[in-house]
Design a protein around this motif. Sequence first.
Motif, PDB file in Angstrom:
ATOM      1  N   GLN A  94      -2.468   5.227  -1.669  1.00  0.00           N
ATOM      2  CA  GLN A  94      -2.452   5.751  -0.305  1.00  0.00           C
ATOM      3  C   GLN A  94      -2.994   7.175  -0.278  1.00  0.00           C
ATOM      4  O   GLN A  94      -3.698   7.570   0.664  1.00  0.00           O
ATOM      5  CB  GLN A  94      -1.033   5.730   0.256  1.00  0.00           C
ATOM      6  CG  GLN A  94      -0.947   6.185   1.710  1.00  0.00           C
ATOM      7  CD  GLN A  94      -1.789   5.342   2.635  1.00  0.00           C
ATOM      8  OE1 GLN A  94      -1.673   4.120   2.640  1.00  0.00           O
ATOM      9  NE2 GLN A  94      -2.652   5.985   3.420  1.00  0.00           N
ATOM     10  N   ALA A  95      -2.678   7.944  -1.312  1.00  0.00           N
ATOM     11  CA  ALA A  95      -3.215   9.302  -1.402  1.00  0.00           C
ATOM     12  C   ALA A  95      -4.738   9.279  -1.494  1.00  0.00           C
ATOM     13  O   ALA A  95      -5.423  10.151  -0.950  1.00  0.00           O
ATOM     14  CB  ALA A  95      -2.612  10.020  -2.610  1.00  0.00           C
ATOM     15  N   MET A  96      -5.277   8.234  -2.170  1.00  0.00           N
ATOM     16  CA  MET A  96      -6.724   8.103  -2.274  1.00  0.00           C
ATOM     17  C   MET A  96      -7.341   7.826  -0.904  1.00  0.00           C
ATOM     18  O   MET A  96      -8.364   8.411  -0.535  1.00  0.00           O
ATOM     19  CB  MET A  96      -7.072   6.982  -3.254  1.00  0.00           C
ATOM     20  CG  MET A  96      -8.561   6.773  -3.454  1.00  0.00           C
ATOM     21  SD  MET A  96      -8.897   5.476  -4.666  1.00  0.00           S
ATOM     22  CE  MET A  96      -8.316   6.253  -6.168  1.00  0.00           C
ATOM     23  N   VAL A  97      -6.719   6.916  -0.154  1.00  0.00           N
ATOM     24  CA  VAL A  97      -7.189   6.626   1.202  1.00  0.00           C
ATOM     25  C   VAL A  97      -7.170   7.903   2.045  1.00  0.00           C
ATOM     26  O   VAL A  97      -8.129   8.208   2.769  1.00  0.00           O
ATOM     27  CB  VAL A  97      -6.327   5.529   1.854  1.00  0.00           C
ATOM     28  CG1 VAL A  97      -6.680   5.349   3.325  1.00  0.00           C
ATOM     29  CG2 VAL A  97      -6.495   4.203   1.115  1.00  0.00           C
ATOM     30  N   ALA A 135      -3.236   1.629   7.738  1.00  0.00           N
ATOM     31  CA  ALA A 135      -2.562   0.707   8.637  1.00  0.00           C
ATOM     32  C   ALA A 135      -3.501  -0.356   9.207  1.00  0.00           C
ATOM     33  O   ALA A 135      -3.049  -1.430   9.618  1.00  0.00           O
ATOM     34  CB  ALA A 135      -1.917   1.484   9.782  1.00  0.00           C
ATOM     35  N   ALA A 136      -4.815  -0.066   9.207  1.00  0.00           N
ATOM     36  CA  ALA A 136      -5.799  -1.021   9.726  1.00  0.00           C
ATOM     37  C   ALA A 136      -6.394  -1.892   8.630  1.00  0.00           C
ATOM     38  O   ALA A 136      -7.348  -2.633   8.879  1.00  0.00           O
ATOM     39  CB  ALA A 136      -6.915  -0.268  10.454  1.00  0.00           C
ATOM     40  N   GLN A 140     -11.742  -7.211   2.968  1.00  0.00           N
ATOM     41  CA  GLN A 140     -11.817  -7.214   4.426  1.00  0.00           C
ATOM     42  C   GLN A 140     -10.635  -6.496   5.063  1.00  0.00           C
ATOM     43  O   GLN A 140      -9.483  -6.728   4.707  1.00  0.00           O
ATOM     44  CB  GLN A 140     -11.888  -8.643   4.964  1.00  0.00           C
ATOM     45  CG  GLN A 140     -13.298  -9.225   4.885  1.00  0.00           C
ATOM     46  CD  GLN A 140     -13.436 -10.516   5.660  1.00  0.00           C
ATOM     47  OE1 GLN A 140     -12.829 -11.506   5.283  1.00  0.00           O
ATOM     48  NE2 GLN A 140     -14.255 -10.511   6.699  1.00  0.00           N
ATOM     49  N   ALA A 141     -10.949  -5.659   6.044  1.00  0.00           N
ATOM     50  CA  ALA A 141      -9.919  -4.991   6.834  1.00  0.00           C
ATOM     51  C   ALA A 141      -9.410  -5.934   7.917  1.00  0.00           C
ATOM     52  O   ALA A 141      -9.875  -7.070   8.052  1.00  0.00           O
ATOM     53  CB  ALA A 141     -10.499  -3.721   7.457  1.00  0.00           C
ATOM     54  N   ALA A 142      -8.481  -5.461   8.723  1.00  0.00           N
ATOM     55  CA  ALA A 142      -7.911  -6.291   9.779  1.00  0.00           C
ATOM     56  C   ALA A 142      -8.971  -6.751  10.776  1.00  0.00           C
ATOM     57  O   ALA A 142      -8.876  -7.839  11.338  1.00  0.00           O
ATOM     58  CB  ALA A 142      -6.803  -5.519  10.498  1.00  0.00           C
TER      59      ALA A 142
END
Length: 224
Positions: A31-34, A60-61, A91-93
């Motif tokens: 998450q820190a990377m994102v 979150a997406a 793939q994202a949402a």
Amino acid sequence: MWGRWPWPAALLAAALVLPMTAAAQPQATGQAMVDAVARGDIASLDRLIAAGASLQATDAAGQTALLLAVRNDNLDAATRLIAAGADINAQAANRDTPWLLAGALGRTTMLRQMLPKGPDFSIRNRFGGNALIPACERAHVDTVAFLVTTRIDINHINNLGWTCLLEIVILGDGGPRHVEVARLVLGAGADPSIADRDGVTPLQHARRRGQREVAALIEAAGGR
């Protein structure tokens, strides 16, 4: 002090806590990377990659760090993540992948870096299209020139019933860039006879829209 717990029970409790902590760590650093990519912090990104942070963590997406790098046109971040093994097909949402989005946004250098990593040409975006169709619609000339050299399906039909050639004509303006991408896809084997769901061909659409140069190219390629 362990209080009234017998030593074996205390050791067992500690053993249960440690794996949970270790398991949570990759996700936290992922998450820190994102977050680092979202704010354009390359120094932090480098440290996290070196520390083995998860390359597949998402926001979150459902967007990975690589997808965010593509979206934000951050070539430095994308280059590092691709080299580190980030999934170019995740793939994202909204069904975007780094490969699909790079095509749609005209990120040609990123696409070139992704190609050796094995793009999945069967994955479709939310419109049922591949990377080539939106690149043609938006007349990303360099991107189209690159994509037609890959194994991408030039005659793929999306959920609207349109090929890349139909999108060039229907959603394009007939200007120099759309003329050039029409030339590129026709030269690479785009079928000018594939009509839309109403039976209207690319040539008929081009003539109706006054796109004379595009129409001439389609006619020269055998379109009717």
